[in-house]
Design a protein around this motif. Structure first.
Motif, short mmCIF file in Angstrom:
data_model
loop_
_atom_site.label_atom_id
_atom_site.label_comp_id
_atom_site.label_asym_id
_atom_site.label_seq_id
_atom_site.Cartn_x
_atom_site.Cartn_y
_atom_site.Cartn_z
N HIS A 76 27.53 -37.91 18.38
CA HIS A 76 26.53 -37.13 19.10
C HIS A 76 26.95 -35.69 19.39
O HIS A 76 26.14 -34.78 19.22
N ARG A 78 29.23 -34.42 17.57
CA ARG A 78 29.58 -34.08 16.19
C ARG A 78 30.80 -33.17 16.12
O ARG A 78 31.00 -32.44 15.16
N ASN A 92 23.23 -36.94 10.76
CA ASN A 92 22.13 -37.40 11.63
C ASN A 92 21.63 -38.78 11.22
O ASN A 92 21.28 -39.60 12.07
N GLU A 95 24.34 -41.37 12.34
CA GLU A 95 24.25 -41.54 13.79
C GLU A 95 23.06 -42.40 14.18
O GLU A 95 23.17 -43.30 15.02
N GLU A 149 15.86 -34.64 10.30
CA GLU A 149 15.71 -35.55 11.44
C GLU A 149 14.57 -36.54 11.16
O GLU A 149 14.61 -37.68 11.64
#
Length: 256
Positions: A76, A78, A92, A95, A149
Protein backbone atom coordinates in the motif's frame (compact mmCIF):
# COMPACT_ATOMS: atom_id res chain seq x y z
CA UNK A 1 12.83 -5.53 9.97
CA UNK A 2 15.98 -7.24 11.24
CA UNK A 3 18.39 -9.39 9.25
CA UNK A 4 22.03 -10.54 9.63
CA UNK A 5 24.75 -7.99 8.86
CA UNK A 6 25.93 -8.31 5.28
CA UNK A 7 22.83 -10.20 4.17
CA UNK A 8 19.72 -8.97 2.35
CA UNK A 9 16.19 -9.40 3.75
CA UNK A 10 14.25 -12.41 2.49
CA UNK A 11 17.39 -13.51 0.67
CA UNK A 12 16.30 -17.12 0.09
CA UNK A 13 12.90 -16.07 -1.31
CA UNK A 14 14.50 -13.49 -3.60
CA UNK A 15 17.08 -15.97 -4.89
CA UNK A 16 14.33 -18.47 -5.66
CA UNK A 17 12.14 -15.90 -7.41
CA UNK A 18 15.10 -14.82 -9.57
CA UNK A 19 15.58 -18.47 -10.60
CA UNK A 20 11.87 -18.79 -11.42
CA UNK A 21 12.09 -15.72 -13.69
CA UNK A 22 14.97 -17.30 -15.61
CA UNK A 23 13.08 -20.59 -15.90
CA UNK A 24 9.96 -18.77 -17.08
CA UNK A 25 11.95 -17.14 -19.87
CA UNK A 26 13.70 -20.37 -20.84
CA UNK A 27 10.38 -22.24 -21.13
CA UNK A 28 8.80 -19.48 -23.26
CA UNK A 29 6.20 -19.03 -20.53
CA UNK A 30 6.61 -15.29 -21.09
CA UNK A 31 8.02 -12.98 -23.76
CA UNK A 32 10.48 -10.10 -23.71
CA UNK A 33 7.83 -7.75 -22.28
CA UNK A 34 7.96 -10.08 -19.31
CA UNK A 35 5.05 -9.74 -16.93
CA UNK A 36 5.47 -9.62 -13.16
CA UNK A 37 5.53 -12.07 -10.26
CA UNK A 38 5.13 -11.56 -6.52
CA UNK A 39 4.84 -13.56 -3.33
CA UNK A 40 3.42 -12.45 0.00
CA UNK A 41 5.85 -12.89 2.90
CA UNK A 42 6.07 -11.99 6.60
CA UNK A 43 9.06 -11.08 8.75
CA UNK A 44 9.87 -12.18 12.30
CA UNK A 45 7.46 -9.52 13.62
CA UNK A 46 4.63 -10.86 11.44
CA UNK A 47 4.76 -7.72 9.29
CA UNK A 48 3.71 -8.35 5.69
CA UNK A 49 5.74 -7.55 2.59
CA UNK A 50 5.71 -8.37 -1.11
CA UNK A 51 8.77 -9.96 -2.66
CA UNK A 52 8.34 -8.92 -6.29
CA UNK A 53 10.03 -8.71 -9.67
CA UNK A 54 11.08 -5.22 -10.81
CA UNK A 55 9.76 -3.48 -13.87
CA UNK A 56 11.55 -4.28 -17.16
CA UNK A 57 12.64 -7.65 -15.74
CA UNK A 58 12.81 -9.18 -19.22
CA UNK A 59 13.40 -6.31 -21.61
CA UNK A 60 16.17 -4.59 -19.66
CA UNK A 61 17.63 -7.57 -17.80
CA UNK A 62 16.67 -10.38 -20.25
CA UNK A 63 15.25 -12.32 -17.32
CA UNK A 64 18.70 -12.66 -15.76
CA UNK A 65 17.97 -11.15 -12.35
CA UNK A 66 20.04 -11.30 -9.19
CA UNK A 67 18.47 -11.66 -5.77
CA UNK A 68 19.29 -8.01 -5.02
CA UNK A 69 17.27 -6.86 -8.05
CA UNK A 70 14.18 -8.58 -6.67
CA UNK A 71 12.28 -6.05 -4.57
CA UNK A 72 10.93 -6.16 -1.03
CA UNK A 73 7.94 -3.82 -1.03
CA UNK A 74 5.78 -2.53 1.79
CA UNK A 75 2.10 -3.06 0.83
CA UNK A 76 0.00 0.00 0.00
CA UNK A 77 2.78 2.51 0.67
CA UNK A 78 4.67 0.76 -2.18
CA UNK A 79 7.88 1.74 -0.44
CA UNK A 80 10.89 -0.33 -1.56
CA UNK A 81 12.42 -1.75 1.63
CA UNK A 82 15.22 -3.55 -0.20
CA UNK A 83 16.31 -4.08 -3.80
CA UNK A 84 17.89 -2.12 -6.64
CA UNK A 85 15.11 -2.37 -9.22
CA UNK A 86 12.08 -0.15 -9.73
CA UNK A 87 8.47 -1.02 -8.88
CA UNK A 88 6.30 -2.24 -11.76
CA UNK A 89 3.22 -0.21 -12.65
CA UNK A 90 1.15 -3.38 -12.25
CA UNK A 91 1.71 -3.54 -8.51
CA UNK A 92 -1.84 -2.20 -8.19
CA UNK A 93 -3.22 -5.45 -9.60
CA UNK A 94 -1.09 -7.56 -7.26
CA UNK A 95 -2.15 -5.48 -4.26
CA UNK A 96 -5.80 -5.72 -5.22
CA UNK A 97 -5.59 -9.52 -5.52
CA UNK A 98 -3.87 -9.92 -2.16
CA UNK A 99 -6.45 -7.64 -0.55
CA UNK A 100 -9.27 -9.67 -2.10
CA UNK A 101 -8.10 -12.96 -0.58
CA UNK A 102 -5.74 -13.01 2.44
CA UNK A 103 -4.75 -16.65 1.78
CA UNK A 104 -3.30 -16.01 -1.70
CA UNK A 105 0.48 -16.29 -1.43
CA UNK A 106 1.55 -15.81 -5.06
CA UNK A 107 0.41 -13.71 -8.03
CA UNK A 108 2.01 -14.76 -11.31
CA UNK A 109 1.38 -12.70 -14.46
CA UNK A 110 3.15 -13.61 -17.70
CA UNK A 111 2.78 -13.28 -21.46
CA UNK A 112 2.79 -16.98 -22.24
CA UNK A 113 3.29 -18.01 -25.86
CA UNK A 114 0.41 -20.39 -26.61
CA UNK A 115 -2.08 -19.01 -24.07
CA UNK A 116 -1.85 -15.57 -25.64
CA UNK A 117 -3.75 -16.88 -28.66
CA UNK A 118 -6.78 -17.70 -26.52
CA UNK A 119 -6.42 -14.45 -24.57
CA UNK A 120 -6.67 -12.39 -27.75
CA UNK A 121 -9.80 -14.17 -28.97
CA UNK A 122 -11.83 -13.34 -25.89
CA UNK A 123 -12.86 -17.02 -25.79
CA UNK A 124 -12.46 -19.23 -22.75
CA UNK A 125 -9.73 -21.81 -23.21
CA UNK A 126 -11.11 -25.39 -23.31
CA UNK A 127 -9.40 -27.34 -20.52
CA UNK A 128 -8.61 -30.74 -22.06
CA UNK A 129 -5.34 -32.13 -20.66
CA UNK A 130 -5.22 -34.29 -17.56
CA UNK A 131 -2.64 -32.12 -15.78
CA UNK A 132 -4.72 -28.94 -16.07
CA UNK A 133 -8.03 -30.31 -14.79
CA UNK A 134 -7.23 -29.16 -11.25
CA UNK A 135 -7.64 -25.60 -12.57
CA UNK A 136 -11.17 -26.39 -13.81
CA UNK A 137 -12.42 -23.35 -15.77
CA UNK A 138 -9.79 -21.32 -17.63
CA UNK A 139 -11.68 -18.13 -18.36
CA UNK A 140 -10.69 -15.13 -20.46
CA UNK A 141 -11.59 -11.96 -18.61
CA UNK A 142 -13.05 -8.87 -20.23
CA UNK A 143 -10.53 -6.41 -21.61
CA UNK A 144 -9.33 -3.53 -19.47
CA UNK A 145 -6.21 -1.41 -20.15
CA UNK A 146 -3.02 -2.79 -18.61
CA UNK A 147 -1.57 -1.23 -15.47
CA UNK A 148 -4.77 0.69 -14.70
CA UNK A 149 -6.75 0.93 -11.48
CA UNK A 150 -9.72 -0.12 -13.62
CA UNK A 151 -8.03 -3.47 -14.37
CA UNK A 152 -6.93 -3.93 -10.76
CA UNK A 153 -10.46 -3.35 -9.43
CA UNK A 154 -12.01 -5.65 -12.04
CA UNK A 155 -9.58 -8.50 -11.34
CA UNK A 156 -10.09 -8.04 -7.59
CA UNK A 157 -13.84 -8.51 -7.97
CA UNK A 158 -13.31 -11.64 -10.08
CA UNK A 159 -10.99 -13.06 -7.42
CA UNK A 160 -13.59 -12.39 -4.71
CA UNK A 161 -16.22 -14.27 -6.72
CA UNK A 162 -14.01 -17.36 -6.84
CA UNK A 163 -13.70 -17.79 -3.07
CA UNK A 164 -11.35 -20.69 -2.31
CA UNK A 165 -10.95 -21.51 -6.01
CA UNK A 166 -8.67 -18.47 -6.21
CA UNK A 167 -6.14 -20.48 -4.21
CA UNK A 168 -5.36 -22.47 -7.39
CA UNK A 169 -6.66 -20.57 -10.39
CA UNK A 170 -5.73 -19.44 -13.86
CA UNK A 171 -7.24 -16.50 -15.74
CA UNK A 172 -6.44 -15.18 -19.20
CA UNK A 173 -6.19 -11.39 -19.34
CA UNK A 174 -7.76 -10.31 -22.62
CA UNK A 175 -4.99 -9.49 -25.14
CA UNK A 176 -2.55 -9.23 -22.23
CA UNK A 177 -1.48 -12.66 -21.01
CA UNK A 178 -2.01 -15.08 -18.15
CA UNK A 179 -2.75 -14.51 -14.47
CA UNK A 180 -2.28 -17.33 -11.97
CA UNK A 181 -2.92 -17.23 -8.23
CA UNK A 182 -2.05 -19.83 -5.63
CA UNK A 183 -2.06 -20.15 -1.88
CA UNK A 184 -3.62 -21.56 1.23
CA UNK A 185 -3.80 -20.54 4.87
CA UNK A 186 -0.72 -22.59 5.79
CA UNK A 187 0.99 -22.74 2.39
CA UNK A 188 4.54 -21.38 2.18
CA UNK A 189 4.98 -18.53 -0.32
CA UNK A 190 7.67 -20.40 -2.27
CA UNK A 191 5.40 -23.45 -2.55
CA UNK A 192 2.74 -21.19 -4.07
CA UNK A 193 5.33 -19.69 -6.42
CA UNK A 194 6.40 -23.07 -7.74
CA UNK A 195 2.81 -24.22 -8.15
CA UNK A 196 2.08 -21.08 -10.21
CA UNK A 197 5.10 -21.78 -12.41
CA UNK A 198 3.85 -25.33 -12.93
CA UNK A 199 0.36 -24.08 -13.75
CA UNK A 200 1.48 -21.57 -16.37
CA UNK A 201 3.63 -24.26 -17.95
CA UNK A 202 0.95 -26.96 -18.14
CA UNK A 203 -1.60 -24.40 -19.35
CA UNK A 204 0.74 -23.61 -22.25
CA UNK A 205 0.60 -27.27 -23.31
CA UNK A 206 -3.18 -27.28 -22.87
CA UNK A 207 -3.51 -24.16 -25.03
CA UNK A 208 -1.72 -25.89 -27.89
CA UNK A 209 -3.69 -29.15 -27.56
CA UNK A 210 -7.03 -27.31 -27.30
CA UNK A 211 -6.22 -25.34 -30.46
CA UNK A 212 -5.45 -28.55 -32.36
CA UNK A 213 -8.69 -30.14 -31.15
CA UNK A 214 -10.46 -27.01 -32.43
CA UNK A 215 -8.92 -27.52 -35.87
CA UNK A 216 -9.94 -31.19 -35.87
CA UNK A 217 -13.52 -30.17 -35.13
CA UNK A 218 -13.52 -27.70 -38.00
CA UNK A 219 -12.18 -30.41 -40.34
CA UNK A 220 -14.82 -32.90 -39.18
CA UNK A 221 -12.44 -35.39 -37.55
CA UNK A 222 -13.74 -34.66 -34.02
CA UNK A 223 -17.27 -33.84 -32.91
CA UNK A 224 -16.16 -31.92 -29.83
CA UNK A 225 -13.44 -31.41 -27.22
CA UNK A 226 -12.25 -34.54 -25.44
CA UNK A 227 -10.55 -34.90 -22.06
CA UNK A 228 -9.68 -38.16 -20.27
CA UNK A 229 -12.00 -40.14 -22.52
CA UNK A 230 -14.97 -37.82 -22.10
CA UNK A 231 -16.53 -35.36 -24.51
CA UNK A 232 -16.68 -32.15 -22.52
CA UNK A 233 -18.33 -29.85 -25.08
CA UNK A 234 -18.02 -28.36 -28.53
CA UNK A 235 -16.67 -25.32 -30.30
CA UNK A 236 -20.18 -23.91 -30.31
CA UNK A 237 -20.19 -24.08 -26.50
CA UNK A 238 -16.95 -22.12 -26.41
CA UNK A 239 -18.35 -19.52 -28.81
CA UNK A 240 -21.34 -19.16 -26.48
CA UNK A 241 -18.99 -18.37 -23.59
CA UNK A 242 -18.85 -21.71 -21.79
CA UNK A 243 -15.58 -22.52 -19.98
CA UNK A 244 -15.14 -26.25 -20.63
CA UNK A 245 -13.37 -28.75 -18.39
CA UNK A 246 -13.90 -32.40 -17.48
CA UNK A 247 -16.54 -32.51 -14.75
CA UNK A 248 -16.88 -36.31 -14.86
CA UNK A 249 -13.48 -37.31 -13.49
CA UNK A 250 -12.34 -36.67 -9.91
CA UNK A 251 -9.25 -34.53 -10.15
CA UNK A 252 -5.88 -35.54 -8.70
CA UNK A 253 -4.32 -32.46 -7.15
CA UNK A 254 -0.83 -33.99 -7.15
CA UNK A 255 1.59 -34.45 -10.01
CA UNK A 256 2.76 -37.73 -11.58
Amino acid sequence: MEFPAGRIPFEFEREDLAKVVRETMDRRDTNIVGGNISIRVKDENNEEFYVMTPTMMSEAYLGQLSADQILVIQPHTRKVISGTGKVTREINMHEAIYDANPDIKCVFHSHADQAMFWATTGLNMPNVTEATQKLQEIRTLKWHPMCTEELAKYVSEEIKKLGNKALRNGFLLNSHGTLFTCGGKDMLPLTALHKCLADVDITEWNAKVAFKQTLLQKSGVLDGYYSEGNKIGTLQDVIKGVALYNKKVKQNVNGD
